[in-house]
Design a protein around this motif. Sequence first.
Motif, PDB file in Angstrom:
ATOM      1  N   ILE A  80       0.838  -1.202   0.000  1.00 58.18           N
ATOM      2  CA  ILE A  80       0.000   0.000   0.000  1.00 58.18           C
ATOM      3  C   ILE A  80       0.874   1.253   0.000  1.00 58.18           C
ATOM      4  N   VAL A  84       1.120   4.535  -2.448  1.00 56.83           N
ATOM      5  CA  VAL A  84       1.059   5.926  -1.986  1.00 56.83           C
ATOM      6  C   VAL A  84       2.209   6.706  -2.596  1.00 56.83           C
ATOM      7  N   TYR A  87       1.653   7.985  -6.134  1.00 57.48           N
ATOM      8  CA  TYR A  87       0.777   9.135  -6.366  1.00 57.48           C
ATOM      9  C   TYR A  87       1.253  10.392  -5.647  1.00 57.48           C
ATOM     10  N   PHE A  88       1.888  10.259  -4.504  1.00 55.51           N
ATOM     11  CA  PHE A  88       2.235  11.442  -3.710  1.00 55.51           C
ATOM     12  C   PHE A  88       3.700  11.826  -3.823  1.00 55.51           C
ATOM     13  N   THR A  98      -5.215  14.559   1.787  1.00 53.95           N
ATOM     14  CA  THR A  98      -6.269  15.126   0.940  1.00 53.95           C
ATOM     15  C   THR A  98      -7.644  14.838   1.524  1.00 53.95           C
ATOM     16  N   LEU A  99      -7.727  13.817   2.386  1.00 56.79           N
ATOM     17  CA  LEU A  99      -9.004  13.476   3.012  1.00 56.79           C
ATOM     18  C   LEU A  99      -9.036  14.056   4.407  1.00 56.79           C
TER      19      LEU A  99
ATOM     20  N   GLY B 160      -7.410  -0.671  -0.768  1.00 54.72           N
ATOM     21  CA  GLY B 160      -6.381  -0.274  -1.722  1.00 54.72           C
ATOM     22  C   GLY B 160      -6.459  -1.002  -3.049  1.00 54.72           C
ATOM     23  N   SER B 163      -6.860   1.591  -6.203  1.00 57.72           N
ATOM     24  CA  SER B 163      -5.741   2.543  -6.181  1.00 57.72           C
ATOM     25  C   SER B 163      -5.708   3.401  -7.436  1.00 57.72           C
ATOM     26  N   THR B 164      -6.848   4.007  -7.782  1.00 59.75           N
ATOM     27  CA  THR B 164      -6.878   4.783  -9.003  1.00 59.75           C
ATOM     28  C   THR B 164      -6.484   6.228  -8.779  1.00 59.75           C
ATOM     29  N   GLY B 165      -6.298   6.634  -7.550  1.00 60.13           N
ATOM     30  CA  GLY B 165      -5.947   8.038  -7.363  1.00 60.13           C
ATOM     31  C   GLY B 165      -5.377   8.270  -5.994  1.00 60.13           C
ATOM     32  N   GLN B 166      -5.053   9.524  -5.737  1.00 62.18           N
ATOM     33  CA  GLN B 166      -4.447   9.887  -4.461  1.00 62.18           C
ATOM     34  C   GLN B 166      -5.318   9.478  -3.295  1.00 62.18           C
ATOM     35  N   ARG B 167      -6.633   9.781  -3.428  1.00 59.16           N
ATOM     36  CA  ARG B 167      -7.494   9.588  -2.271  1.00 59.16           C
ATOM     37  C   ARG B 167      -7.595   8.131  -1.868  1.00 59.16           C
ATOM     38  N   THR B 169      -5.387   5.636  -2.381  1.00 58.90           N
ATOM     39  CA  THR B 169      -4.167   5.105  -1.764  1.00 58.90           C
ATOM     40  C   THR B 169      -3.988   5.690  -0.375  1.00 58.90           C
ATOM     41  N   GLU B 170      -4.356   6.973  -0.240  1.00 55.09           N
ATOM     42  CA  GLU B 170      -4.196   7.583   1.073  1.00 55.09           C
ATOM     43  C   GLU B 170      -5.102   6.905   2.096  1.00 55.09           C
ATOM     44  N   ALA B 172      -6.173   3.874   2.012  1.00 51.69           N
ATOM     45  CA  ALA B 172      -5.644   2.545   2.322  1.00 51.69           C
ATOM     46  C   ALA B 172      -4.487   2.637   3.299  1.00 51.69           C
ATOM     47  N   MET B 173      -3.606   3.647   3.093  1.00 52.61           N
ATOM     48  CA  MET B 173      -2.448   3.743   3.993  1.00 52.61           C
ATOM     49  C   MET B 173      -2.898   4.104   5.396  1.00 52.61           C
ATOM     50  N   LYS B 174      -3.807   5.071   5.501  1.00 54.71           N
ATOM     51  CA  LYS B 174      -4.281   5.451   6.838  1.00 54.71           C
ATOM     52  C   LYS B 174      -4.892   4.247   7.542  1.00 54.71           C
ATOM     53  N   ASP B 245     -12.296   9.127   6.886  1.00 56.03           N
ATOM     54  CA  ASP B 245     -11.337   9.212   5.785  1.00 56.03           C
ATOM     55  C   ASP B 245     -11.389   7.971   4.907  1.00 56.03           C
ATOM     56  N   GLU B 248     -14.628   7.700   2.932  1.00 54.93           N
ATOM     57  CA  GLU B 248     -14.708   8.629   1.814  1.00 54.93           C
ATOM     58  C   GLU B 248     -13.782   8.192   0.686  1.00 54.93           C
ATOM     59  N   GLY B 249     -12.565   7.741   1.068  1.00 54.04           N
ATOM     60  CA  GLY B 249     -11.583   7.440   0.043  1.00 54.04           C
ATOM     61  C   GLY B 249     -11.778   6.102  -0.637  1.00 54.04           C
ATOM     62  N   ARG B 319     -18.995  10.626   3.565  1.00 51.36           N
ATOM     63  CA  ARG B 319     -18.489  11.041   4.874  1.00 51.36           C
ATOM     64  C   ARG B 319     -19.626  11.172   5.878  1.00 51.36           C
TER      65      ARG B 319
END
Lengths: 101, 499
Positions: A80, A84, A87-88, A98-99, B160, B163-167, B169-170, B172-174, B245, B248-249, B319
């Motif tokens: 994962i 990240v 993209y970042f 971003t969230l 994840g 994983s098509t965009g920033q949101r 992946t973010e 998934a990491m969180k 988060d 939403e993501g 959300r």
Amino acid sequence: MIPISHFMLISAGLFCIGLYAVLTRRNAIQVLIGIEFMINAAVLNFVAFGRYDKISGGGQMFALFAIVLAAAGVAVALAIILNVYKYFKSINPTKTDTLRD
Amino acid sequence: MNDLIPYIPSSIRDSLASLSFFSAEISLILGFLLVILADLFFSKRYPQLSFILALLTLLLVAYQSSGFLKIDSTPMFGGMIIMDHLSILFKLLFCLASILFVLFIRFNRAFQNHDKGFGDMYAILLAVHLGLNLMAMSANLLMVYLSLEMVSLGSYLMVGYLSTGQRQTEAAMKYALFGAVCSAIMLYGMSLLYGFTGTLYLNDPAFLSGLNSVPVMASGLALIMVFIGIAFKLSLVPLHFWSPDVYEGAPTPVTAFLSTAPKIAGFAVLVKFLEIFYDPGSKTLSSSMLDLNYILAFLAILSMLLGNFVAIWQNNVKRMLAYSSIGHTGFMLMALFIFSTSGFKAIIFYMAIYVIMNMAAFMIVDEIEEKTGKQNIDEYKGLGKQNSLLMISLLIILISLTGLPPTVGFTAKFLVFSSALEAYNLSGSAILLIMIMIASLSTVVSLFYYFKVPLNAFLRESPDPVKLSIRSAKVYMGIFLAFLLLLLIVFPSMLEQLI
């Protein structure tokens, strides 16, 4: 024979180091290392307590499972984190926000 | 080592005897392997084969589980897992959530068009479902940890997956980092519990007596550490940071799944833990060491208040639903607090309705997002005029989430409230009364945010009205589930006779 309290002190120390790393590090990999510290603290506890539970050997058993699951968890988390980074261009958890509310 | 040899034949016999009760889980494992193989070798020729296999497996599992519905408490595999009536009910709830989830993925465009294919998703789902089933039955700390991790690892992958965009992946990491920390804390708590009690079996009398013989500070710390891991799965208030988060993501089908099945499984594990402290004489949780009653009540009240009040300020629909599900968790925790048969009936009924409502709400929200890209409530302006059937179904679902008649959400809330009042009349505990009051207050508050959606959709004008095509499987499913919510208030016995 080493008394049990020594094992417990070391594991408590490891756990606290791990928790400190998780809370302060600004790099996802270093956070993972901190998590690994915490899991190994628990594993140490299990093995130490397992001495007194020879018949069912639950502690030893649990330690083995915990090690395997920790490895699986790290594999998933690293995959994962790799995504990240794609993209970042950063794996700093505080910069990927971003969230939020 | 040699002194263990006499035990081997009996333990092998026990394991073999347990296998006949384990049929649902065995089907899951076989289904998991079949889905992987089907995806590897036949995904080019029959792209939907893995979907059909996963759906058939889940239907089979539901059928097999319901066969054990009238079972008495049966320990299996040397007491590692215990199957009883309550765990079968939980398993059926997981089947309901998983089947709806499989259909949801099948008709979600993002998953169907994903360039890496969607077959693995079904395999992950079946593995997670196995973990959920084991969570509902576990009676041993090792089993609790193992099954919880199975569910967690699968859920990280689900979030994840695209994983098509920033949101995404973010999110998934969180989720992965926060979840790993919570499970490490839980593992440490379990190691302390093992040290204090010398056993890993939750129903072993040595477990409670061992806990009572150590100082309250020590046993309380260990228990709270274990509860942190469970509360993470439940997204109860001090550990809820991840859920808005991630909800939403994550891809919407995954959000719908995460907000239902793992949450219910968390409750199943919580029940297993609370059963240890349940004192049948006084019908309360025995509070000789640590006042669990107050901690749980406090968490329930905080979750209800924070979930419902913060939801008012949300503009993103997913959300908002995330915060509302935190509120629902608090409400379910209140129902769990009433540790009696009627309390369990009420909570299972509530959970079943909650699964249907949440899945249906996310299906319609996903349909709107897919067709128009609208995710925010203020963008829903004018949608109602053009797409009345779709938005009326959404309205019915939201009314049901609030808990108003004429939907079955009202029946579910009513059952919880009435069993809570009954418990209050029996025990007269002030804390229960406070919880009931907060719960009714938060129900009123939830009106404000749920009704923001129909307010925008029906009463506000939009400069460029959008017409959605209704001819989509997801819409049909959403409408069907909304209709089910209306139907079940007339015939709640359809569900009740199962429980």
